[in-house]
Write an enzyme that holds these catalytic residues in place. Structure first.
Site, PDB file in Angstrom:
ATOM      1  N   GLY A  10      54.048  45.964  44.151  1.00 61.19           N
ATOM      2  CA  GLY A  10      52.583  45.885  44.135  1.00 61.19           C
ATOM      3  C   GLY A  10      51.890  45.533  45.261  1.00 61.19           C
ATOM      4  O   GLY A  10      52.736  45.624  46.395  1.00 61.19           O
ATOM      5  N   ASP A  30      61.543  46.712  42.858  1.00 58.62           N
ATOM      6  CA  ASP A  30      60.249  46.559  41.901  1.00 58.62           C
ATOM      7  C   ASP A  30      60.761  46.587  40.549  1.00 58.62           C
ATOM      8  O   ASP A  30      61.827  46.399  40.291  1.00 58.62           O
ATOM      9  CB  ASP A  30      59.402  48.010  42.119  1.00 58.62           C
ATOM     10  CG  ASP A  30      60.434  49.267  41.906  1.00 58.62           C
ATOM     11  OD1 ASP A  30      61.407  49.036  41.186  1.00 58.62           O
ATOM     12  OD2 ASP A  30      60.178  50.327  42.407  1.00 58.62           O
ATOM     13  N   ALA A  59      54.931  40.076  38.562  1.00 55.95           N
ATOM     14  CA  ALA A  59      54.238  39.369  37.463  1.00 55.95           C
ATOM     15  C   ALA A  59      53.564  40.234  36.399  1.00 55.95           C
ATOM     16  O   ALA A  59      53.340  41.432  36.918  1.00 55.95           O
ATOM     17  CB  ALA A  59      53.035  38.367  37.956  1.00 55.95           C
ATOM     18  N   THR A 100      48.699  31.421  40.627  1.00 57.21           N
ATOM     19  CA  THR A 100      47.325  31.995  40.647  1.00 57.21           C
ATOM     20  C   THR A 100      46.242  30.605  40.491  1.00 57.21           C
ATOM     21  O   THR A 100      46.670  29.846  39.843  1.00 57.21           O
ATOM     22  CB  THR A 100      47.374  32.922  39.140  1.00 57.21           C
ATOM     23  OG1 THR A 100      45.750  33.117  39.019  1.00 57.21           O
ATOM     24  CG2 THR A 100      47.772  32.153  37.936  1.00 57.21           C
ATOM     25  N   ASP A 101      45.022  31.089  40.748  1.00 51.09           N
ATOM     26  CA  ASP A 101      44.016  30.112  40.466  1.00 51.09           C
ATOM     27  C   ASP A 101      43.787  30.123  39.158  1.00 51.09           C
ATOM     28  O   ASP A 101      42.831  29.154  38.784  1.00 51.09           O
ATOM     29  CB  ASP A 101      42.661  30.618  41.415  1.00 51.09           C
ATOM     30  CG  ASP A 101      42.178  31.902  40.900  1.00 51.09           C
ATOM     31  OD1 ASP A 101      43.214  32.877  40.765  1.00 51.09           O
ATOM     32  OD2 ASP A 101      41.177  32.376  41.103  1.00 51.09           O
ATOM     33  N   TYR A 124      47.173  34.280  30.145  1.00 45.11           N
ATOM     34  CA  TYR A 124      47.764  34.543  31.559  1.00 45.11           C
ATOM     35  C   TYR A 124      47.970  33.452  32.517  1.00 45.11           C
ATOM     36  O   TYR A 124      48.990  33.066  32.907  1.00 45.11           O
ATOM     37  CB  TYR A 124      46.897  35.617  32.196  1.00 45.11           C
ATOM     38  CG  TYR A 124      47.074  35.990  33.819  1.00 45.11           C
ATOM     39  CD1 TYR A 124      48.338  36.208  34.146  1.00 45.11           C
ATOM     40  CD2 TYR A 124      46.500  35.193  34.822  1.00 45.11           C
ATOM     41  CE1 TYR A 124      48.676  36.515  35.733  1.00 45.11           C
ATOM     42  CE2 TYR A 124      46.514  35.352  35.948  1.00 45.11           C
ATOM     43  CZ  TYR A 124      47.625  35.697  36.545  1.00 45.11           C
ATOM     44  OH  TYR A 124      47.853  36.058  38.061  1.00 45.11           O
ATOM     45  N   LYS A 128      51.546  31.554  33.628  1.00 42.61           N
ATOM     46  CA  LYS A 128      51.929  31.382  34.940  1.00 42.61           C
ATOM     47  C   LYS A 128      52.097  29.837  35.138  1.00 42.61           C
ATOM     48  O   LYS A 128      52.990  29.568  35.809  1.00 42.61           O
ATOM     49  CB  LYS A 128      50.654  31.872  35.863  1.00 42.61           C
ATOM     50  CG  LYS A 128      50.395  33.297  35.794  1.00 42.61           C
ATOM     51  CD  LYS A 128      51.617  34.131  36.533  1.00 42.61           C
ATOM     52  CE  LYS A 128      51.891  34.068  37.798  1.00 42.61           C
ATOM     53  NZ  LYS A 128      52.968  34.713  38.573  1.00 42.61           N
ATOM     54  N   TRP A 149      42.103  35.768  44.080  1.00 41.17           N
ATOM     55  CA  TRP A 149      41.132  37.075  44.324  1.00 41.17           C
ATOM     56  C   TRP A 149      41.917  37.989  45.363  1.00 41.17           C
ATOM     57  O   TRP A 149      41.245  38.195  46.499  1.00 41.17           O
ATOM     58  CB  TRP A 149      39.788  36.728  44.873  1.00 41.17           C
ATOM     59  CG  TRP A 149      39.088  35.802  43.869  1.00 41.17           C
ATOM     60  CD1 TRP A 149      39.243  35.404  42.639  1.00 41.17           C
ATOM     61  CD2 TRP A 149      37.741  35.734  43.774  1.00 41.17           C
ATOM     62  NE1 TRP A 149      38.391  34.719  41.773  1.00 41.17           N
ATOM     63  CE2 TRP A 149      37.180  35.043  42.651  1.00 41.17           C
ATOM     64  CE3 TRP A 149      36.425  36.109  44.769  1.00 41.17           C
ATOM     65  CZ2 TRP A 149      35.933  34.718  42.363  1.00 41.17           C
ATOM     66  CZ3 TRP A 149      35.241  35.837  44.610  1.00 41.17           C
ATOM     67  CH2 TRP A 149      34.904  35.027  43.303  1.00 41.17           C
TER      68      TRP A 149
END
Length: 295
Positions: A10, A30, A59, A100-101, A124, A128, A149
């Protein structure tokens, strides 16, 4: 140190490899080399390699598809994290879990710090957050790094999508009511390198400094890429057809844990974006012979 990177294919994995490799022994896996959803496989591989650190960047990231593929999202984002946490506990390795946010609902309307209570709006974010909980309760030597972001040299992201659309459209419509903190993968990888060289375990919010709307982000992308002639329309989210997954409207980050643990703050989002577009993305465009379409 001997470091394993999951999700090495990624965009963050790419920058982790180039930041960590000069100083440490890096094993980059990976999805084809390690399926984190397979408990026995994870345990066997980690016990065999016996790393000092595992940076778990793998992820399931398709936010909309996660609404119809919840089981797949949870198997990777939650159970995958649990499998790695158990394996790291066995071998005594440090574990970095990249989160993540989207664990927040976006109703605070001011930057979120590490003490704020998560309340994800979509599958999602929920998967997480469960991964965070599994890591925290299983592996004492853990770092949970929430970011937001993301963009970088590899893969598809908001920056590359804006530039691709700008090549074929004279006008772009971008939402102006979603706010966050852009994060350059290279800067995040550098922070993670600093983090794993310490014992300052815990939860961190990691992004470039500052807050912007998607519209402001796109405007600066075009200006920095020499495409300011492209017309941008600022529109509300409801102007577009509803997506399968609900998005939080405000997920900007405060960085209290970074400061209290003595880490240098990441540069502001505009400086990071300028560097990315004028140096890294430019070089990639030259190699791909797309430079005349951009600059």
């Amino acid at each position: 140190m001997k470091i394993i990177i999951t999700g090495a294919g990624g965009q963050l994995g790419y920058d982790l490899k180039r930041v960590l490799s000069p100083k440490h022994e890096v094993i980059a896996w990976d999805k084809a080399k390690l399926d984190v959803s397979q408990e026995h496989e994870v345990m066997q591989r980690i016990v065999t390699e016996r790393p000092d650190v595992v940076v778990h960047a793998a992820a399931y990231t398709n936010v909309d598809r996660a609404e119809s593929e919840k089981e797949a999202a949870y198997h990777v984002n939650a159970l995958g994290a649990l499998h790695l946490a158990n394996a790291c506990l066995i071998v005594g390795a440090k574990l970095v879990y990249v989160s993540t946010d989207y664990v927040f609902d976006g109703t605070k309307r001011s930057p979120y710090d590490e003490t704020d209570t998560p309340n994800p709006l979509n599958s999602y974010g929920q998967s997480k957050l469960l991964g965070e909980k599994f890591v925290a309760m299983t592996c004492r030597r853990h770092f949970i790094v929430r970011t937001s972001w993301l963009y970088g040299q590899k893969g598809t992201n908001f920056v590359t999508k804006v530039l691709e659309k700008a090549r074929t459209n004279a006008t772009l419509s971008i939402v102006d009511d979603q706010f966050g903190s852009p994060t350059y993968c290279l800067d995040l990888a550098i922070f993670i390198r600093s983090l794993i060289e310490t014992d300052h375990y815990g939860l961190y919010h990691a992004s470039n400094q500052g807050v912007c709307s998607r519209y402001e982000f796109a405007k600066h992308i075009l200006e920095a890429a020499g495409m300011a002639h492209i017309s941008l329309n600022a529109v509300p989210t409801h102007a577009f057809p509803p997506a399968p997954a609900e998005r939080p409207m405000y997920t900007a980050f405060a960085h209290k844990a970074m400061q209290s643990s003595g880490f240098a703050r990441m540069r502001d989002w505009k400086s990071a974006l300028d560097f990315f577009l004028q140096v890294e993305y430019y070089e990639t465009a030259v190699k791909a012979k797309k430079v005349t379409d951009i600059w």
